[in-house]
Design an enzyme around this catalytic site. Structure first.
Site, PDB file in Angstrom:
ATOM      1  N   GLY A 100       0.815  -1.217   0.000  1.00 31.54           N
ATOM      2  CA  GLY A 100       0.000   0.000   0.000  1.00 31.54           C
ATOM      3  C   GLY A 100       0.845   1.262   0.000  1.00 31.54           C
ATOM      4  O   GLY A 100       2.061   1.217   0.123  1.00 31.54           O
ATOM      5  N   GLY A 102       2.565   3.633   1.529  1.00 34.03           N
ATOM      6  CA  GLY A 102       3.093   3.835   2.877  1.00 34.03           C
ATOM      7  C   GLY A 102       3.610   5.242   3.084  1.00 34.03           C
ATOM      8  O   GLY A 102       3.769   5.711   4.210  1.00 34.03           O
ATOM      9  N   LYS A 122       4.339  12.523  -2.208  1.00 35.13           N
ATOM     10  CA  LYS A 122       5.191  11.437  -1.732  1.00 35.13           C
ATOM     11  C   LYS A 122       6.056  12.009  -0.613  1.00 35.13           C
ATOM     12  O   LYS A 122       6.779  12.986  -0.828  1.00 35.13           O
ATOM     13  CB  LYS A 122       6.057  10.905  -2.878  1.00 35.13           C
ATOM     14  CG  LYS A 122       6.834   9.647  -2.515  1.00 35.13           C
ATOM     15  CD  LYS A 122       7.335   8.944  -3.762  1.00 35.13           C
ATOM     16  CE  LYS A 122       8.258   7.780  -3.415  1.00 35.13           C
ATOM     17  NZ  LYS A 122       8.762   7.108  -4.614  1.00 35.13           N
ATOM     18  N   ASP A 134       8.323   5.395   8.314  1.00 41.43           N
ATOM     19  CA  ASP A 134       7.825   6.659   8.863  1.00 41.43           C
ATOM     20  C   ASP A 134       6.931   7.472   7.928  1.00 41.43           C
ATOM     21  O   ASP A 134       6.344   8.468   8.337  1.00 41.43           O
ATOM     22  CB  ASP A 134       9.009   7.524   9.320  1.00 41.43           C
ATOM     23  CG  ASP A 134       9.996   7.796   8.186  1.00 41.43           C
ATOM     24  OD1 ASP A 134       9.660   7.512   7.016  1.00 41.43           O
ATOM     25  OD2 ASP A 134      11.104   8.297   8.480  1.00 41.43           O
ATOM     26  N   ASP A 269       4.419  -4.281  -7.141  1.00 37.73           N
ATOM     27  CA  ASP A 269       3.807  -3.063  -6.585  1.00 37.73           C
ATOM     28  C   ASP A 269       4.394  -1.818  -7.250  1.00 37.73           C
ATOM     29  O   ASP A 269       3.878  -0.719  -7.052  1.00 37.73           O
ATOM     30  CB  ASP A 269       3.988  -2.994  -5.068  1.00 37.73           C
ATOM     31  CG  ASP A 269       5.437  -3.201  -4.644  1.00 37.73           C
ATOM     32  OD1 ASP A 269       6.010  -4.249  -4.996  1.00 37.73           O
ATOM     33  OD2 ASP A 269       5.992  -2.307  -3.981  1.00 37.73           O
ATOM     34  N   ASN A 270       5.452  -1.984  -8.021  1.00 36.84           N
ATOM     35  CA  ASN A 270       6.041  -0.840  -8.727  1.00 36.84           C
ATOM     36  C   ASN A 270       5.751  -0.896 -10.224  1.00 36.84           C
ATOM     37  O   ASN A 270       6.457  -0.288 -11.018  1.00 36.84           O
ATOM     38  CB  ASN A 270       7.554  -0.794  -8.485  1.00 36.84           C
ATOM     39  CG  ASN A 270       7.889  -0.435  -7.040  1.00 36.84           C
ATOM     40  OD1 ASN A 270       7.080   0.177  -6.351  1.00 36.84           O
ATOM     41  ND2 ASN A 270       9.064  -0.821  -6.591  1.00 36.84           N
TER      42      ASN A 270
HETATM   43  P1  AMP Z   1       9.268   0.882  -2.516  1.00 38.26           P
HETATM   44  O1  AMP Z   1      10.363  -0.106  -2.343  1.00 38.26           O
HETATM   45  O2  AMP Z   1       9.705   2.321  -2.325  1.00 38.26           O
HETATM   46  O3  AMP Z   1       8.472   0.682  -3.745  1.00 38.26           O
HETATM   47  O4  AMP Z   1       8.253   0.644  -1.305  1.00 38.26           O
HETATM   48  C1  AMP Z   1       7.655  -0.576  -1.001  1.00 38.26           C
HETATM   49  C2  AMP Z   1       6.587  -0.365   0.041  1.00 38.26           C
HETATM   50  O5  AMP Z   1       7.158   0.236   1.204  1.00 38.26           O
HETATM   51  C3  AMP Z   1       5.454   0.550  -0.384  1.00 38.26           C
HETATM   52  O6  AMP Z   1       4.294   0.109   0.240  1.00 38.26           O
HETATM   53  C4  AMP Z   1       5.888   1.882   0.154  1.00 38.26           C
HETATM   54  O7  AMP Z   1       4.812   2.759   0.343  1.00 38.26           O
HETATM   55  C5  AMP Z   1       6.516   1.482   1.481  1.00 38.26           C
HETATM   56  N1  AMP Z   1       7.508   2.466   1.933  1.00 38.26           N
HETATM   57  C6  AMP Z   1       8.717   2.741   1.398  1.00 38.26           C
HETATM   58  N2  AMP Z   1       9.332   3.711   2.078  1.00 38.26           N
HETATM   59  C7  AMP Z   1       8.508   4.071   3.089  1.00 38.26           C
HETATM   60  C8  AMP Z   1       8.574   5.026   4.143  1.00 38.26           C
HETATM   61  N3  AMP Z   1       9.619   5.840   4.310  1.00 38.26           N
HETATM   62  N4  AMP Z   1       7.514   5.091   4.981  1.00 38.26           N
HETATM   63  C9  AMP Z   1       6.443   4.294   4.831  1.00 38.26           C
HETATM   64  N5  AMP Z   1       6.325   3.385   3.877  1.00 38.26           N
HETATM   65  C10 AMP Z   1       7.334   3.263   2.999  1.00 38.26           C
HETATM   66 MG    MG Z   2       6.935   1.363  -4.562  1.00 34.43          MG
END
Ligand code: AMP
Ligand code: MG
Length: 525
Positions: A100, A102, A122, A134, A269-270
Site C-alpha cells: 500500500g 506507505g 510522496k 515513517d 507493486d512498482n
Molecule cells: P518501494 O520499495 O519504495 O516501492 O516501497 C515498497 C513499500 O514500502 C510501499 O508500500 C511503500 O509505500 C513502502 N515504503 C517505502 N518507504 C517508506 C517510508 N519511508 N515510509 C512508509 N512506507 C514506505
Molecule cells: Mg513502490
C-alpha cells in the site's frame, strides 16, 4: 489557484470504513482516507512548468501561498478527501502481502484540457500502510524522483510526472546503506502526477484475499476510466484489458532498453497498470553498456532487476497480474495466448528499436547477427552507451578516408572508458562489426545526413547520468538548488545539440565510479 477537481477513484470505489491513521490490514477496500501531516517549514525548491500547465496552473499560481500549502500537505483543498491506496506485491520474486501507499497520499484528481491527472504527495507522512516505516522521504531521493520523471517524459518514455519538489523543514532519520550508520537528512515532498497510480499490486491484494467483488469493481473501474476503448460488457473485456496492459508494459520496457534506464526495483507493486514508469527509487542509467548491471545494492547478489533482465521480469510480473484477474475470467487459455504473444511482440519491437538506434530501416536486409554482435562488442571493453550511439550517427556509408580501419575508432573513441584496451582481438571484433554495419548502410536508401537526423531523434545526447543527479543532491545539501534547475532545463531537450551544455555529454568521471549515490544505491529513501 483554481483546479478543476474531478475525483473518481475515491468516489467510485469502496473505501476503508476506518478513518483512523493507524497501521493495519485493510480488507475489502481499495483505499483509506488519510490527511497529510503538516510540515514544519515547507519551502518550494523547484517545479515543472509543463506539468503545472497540464493542470491549468501558471507561474503566478505556483508562487501563491495556496500552492505551497496544498502541495506540501499543509492544507487540504476544499471538496477533496485525500487517501492512500491499498495494494500488495511480489517483491524480489516473493509474495509480500499488503504493502500500500506507505508514504504516498493522493490529494485529488484534476481535469484540464480533456486530460485527467491524479495528484499525489510522496513523503507527506504515515498512512495505514506505512508498516514499520515513517511515511517520509528524504531530499536526495526526492530530487532523483523529480528530475528523473520529468527527464523520462522528455525522452518520450511513458512515465509518471513530477509537479513540484518541496523541503518539509523536518529532519528524517535514515540508514542510507543499511550499515548501521543512521543519520538525519532533510525531509522533502514531491507531488507526482499521472492519469492513475493504480499498480499490478492493487489487483493482486484483492485476489490474494479472495475479495472478488471488490476485485471486479476495481477492474471495471479501471477499464471504464482508463481503457475506455474496451466497450464490451462480457468477460472478454478483462482479457482485452490484460492484453492492453501487456502491450503497454512491453512498450515501456522497449523504451527503457532504448535509453539505458534500469528501474532497479521491478516489484509488482512498482508496475503501473497504465504502463508508466513509476516509483523512482534506486534506479540508474547505463553508462558503460552492461547487460548485467543494476544500480540497486539490495539486489547485488541476485541481480534480478539487472538491465538485460528487465524484459523477462516484466513478463514474470504480467503472469502475476494474470493470476490476479483470472477469477474474473475463469479460463486460462486467453491469458496464456497473450503472455506467449508478449515474447514474440517484445522480440520484434526490440529489433525494430535497435534498428532505429542504428539508423536502419530495411528489415529484410538485416543480418541476424548484427544486433547480437553489437551487444557483444559493446561489452568487450567498457563503452558508454549514450556516447556510442550518439557518435555513431556520424558514421558514413563510404568512409571518410583511405584509412578506413581507424575511421571507426576515431569516431567513437570518446565512448571508451579504457581506450588502450581496444587492440588485438577486441579491435578486430569492433572492426568486423563496423564492416558489417557499413554493408547494411550501403543497402539502405537514406543519405548519411538523413540517417543522422533520424538516429539523433532516438539516441539521446543527454540523460540523467547517475553522477549528475548526485551533483544536484550534493549542491542542494549545501543549500544550492541551482543544479536541480540546470539539469531540469538540460533534460527538457535530450535529443537536441546544446552547445553550451557539452560538459554534460561526457563519460562518467572516475570519482563517481564507486561513489554511493552514483553507481550504488539502496532502497532507503
Ligand atoms: P518501494 O520499495 O519504495 O516501492 O516501497 C515498497 C513499500 O514500502 C510501499 O508500500 C511503500 O509505500 C513502502 N515504503 C517505502 N518507504 C517508506 C517510508 N519511508 N515510509 C512508509 N512506507 C514506505
Ligand atoms: Mg513502490
Amino acid at each position: 489557484m483554481n483546479l478543476n477537481i474531478k475525483d473518481k477513484f475515491n468516489k467510485e470505489l469502496p473505501a476503508d470504513p476506518d478513518n483512523s491513521n493507524t497501521r493495519r490490514q485493510v480488507h475489502n477496500a481499495c483505499f483509506s482516507y488519510v490527511t497529510p501531516r503538516k510540515p514544519s517549514m515547507p519551502k518550494l525548491l523547484h517545479y515543472s512548468e509543463e506539468m503545472a500547465a497540464n493542470i491549468g496552473l501558471d507561474s503566478q499560481d505556483v508562487k501563491s501561498s495556496d500552492f505551497l500549502k496544498v502541495f506540501s500537505g499543509n492544507e487540504v483543498m476544499e471538496n477533496t478527501k485525500p487517501y492512500a491506496m491499498c495494494y500488495g506485491g511480489h517483491q524480489f520474486g516473493q509474495w509480500a502481502g499488503q504493502l500500500g501507499d506507505g508514504r504516498a497520499i493522493n490529494l485529488a484528481e484534476v481535469e484540464h484540457n480533456d486530460k485527467s491527472w491524479s495528484l499525489q504527495l510522496k513523503g507527506a507522512g504515515a498512512t495505514p500502510y506505512s508498516r514499520t516505516a515513517d511515511g517520509f522521504a528524504v531530499l536526495r531521493s526526492s530530487i532523483r524522483e523529480h528530475l528523473c520523471s520529468e527527464a523520462m517524459y522528455h525522452l518520450g518514455v511513458p512515465t509518471t510526472r513530477s509537479l513540484s519538489l518541496m523541503l518539509s523543514g523536518d529532519q528524517v532519520m535514515r540508514d542510507m546503506m543499511y550499515d548501521g550508520n543512521a543519520d538525519y537528512e532533510k525531509g522533502a515532498i514531491v507531488c507526482r502526477a499521472a492519469e492513475s497510480f493504480i499498480r499490478f499490486g492493487n489487483f493482486e491484494i484483492l485476489a490474494s484475499r479472495g475479495e472478488l467483488e471488490t476485485l471486479k469493481k476495481l477492474a471495471d473501474y479501471t477499464i471504464k476510466n482508463h481503457f475506455s476503448d474496451i466497450q464490451q460488457e462480457d468477460k472478454s473485456k478483462y482479457l482485452d484489458f490484460f492484453r492492453e496492459v501487456t502491450n503497454r508494459t512491453q512498450e515501456m520496457i522497449v523504451h527503457w532498453q532504448r535509453v539505458g534506464f534500469v528501474h532497479g526495483v521491478m516489484n509488482t507493486d512498482n508496475m503501473s497498470i497504465l504502463g508508466l514508469t513509476i516509483d523512482f527509487g534506486p534506479y540508474g542509467w547505463l553508462e558503460g553498456y552492461e547487460e548485467n548491471w543494476t544500480p540497486n545494492t539490495t539486489d547485488r547478489q541476485m541481480r534480478r532487476y539487472r538491465f538485460g533482465h528487465q524484459p523477462s521480469v516484466a513478463l514474470w510480473n504480467l503472469v502475476r497480474l494474470a493470476n490476479a484477474i483470472y477469477p474474473l475470467v475463469e479460463e486460462s487459455k486467453g491469458f496464456e495466448e497473450i503472455l506467449n504473444q508478449y515474447q514474440v511482440n517484445y522480440q520484434q519491437a526490440y529489433a525494430d528499436m535497435m534498428m532505429s538506434k542504428l539508423g536502419l530501416e530495411n528489415k529484410e536486409n538485416l543480418k541476424k547477427d548484427l544486433i547480437p554482435n553489437l551487444i557483444e562488442v559493446l561489452q568487450l571493453s567498457e563503452t558508454d552507451m549514450t556516447i556510442f550511439f550518439r557518435k555513431l550517427a556520424a558514421f558514413t556509408k563510404e568512409g571518410n578516408s583511405k584509412n578506413e580501419e581507424i575511421d571507426f575508432l576515431a569516431l567513437i573513441k570518446d565512448a571508451f572508458y579504457n581506450p588502450e584496451e581496444i587492440k588485438d582481438e577486441v579491435y578486430l571484433k569492433w572492426q568486423n562489426w563496423f564492416e558489417s554495419y557499413r554493408q547494411h548502410l550501403q543497402l539502405e536508401s537514406l543519405t548519411d545526413n538523413q540517417r543522422k537526423t533520424k538516429m539523433n531523434a532516438v539516441n539521446p545526447k543527454y540523460v540523467l547520468r547517475n553522477y549528475m543527479a548526485q551533483l544536484a543532491i550534493d549542491a542542494a545539501d549545501n543549500g544550492d538548488y541551482s543544479v536541480i534547475n540546470e539539469l531540469h532545463t538540460l533534460l527538457k531537450k535530450p535529443y537536441q545539440e546544446q552547445l553550451e551544455n557539452e560538459k554534460w555529454f561526457v563519460k562518467r568521471p572516475e570519482w563517481a565510479r564507486h561513489k554511493v549515490g552514483c553507481s550504488m544505491l539502496s532502497c532507503s529513501s
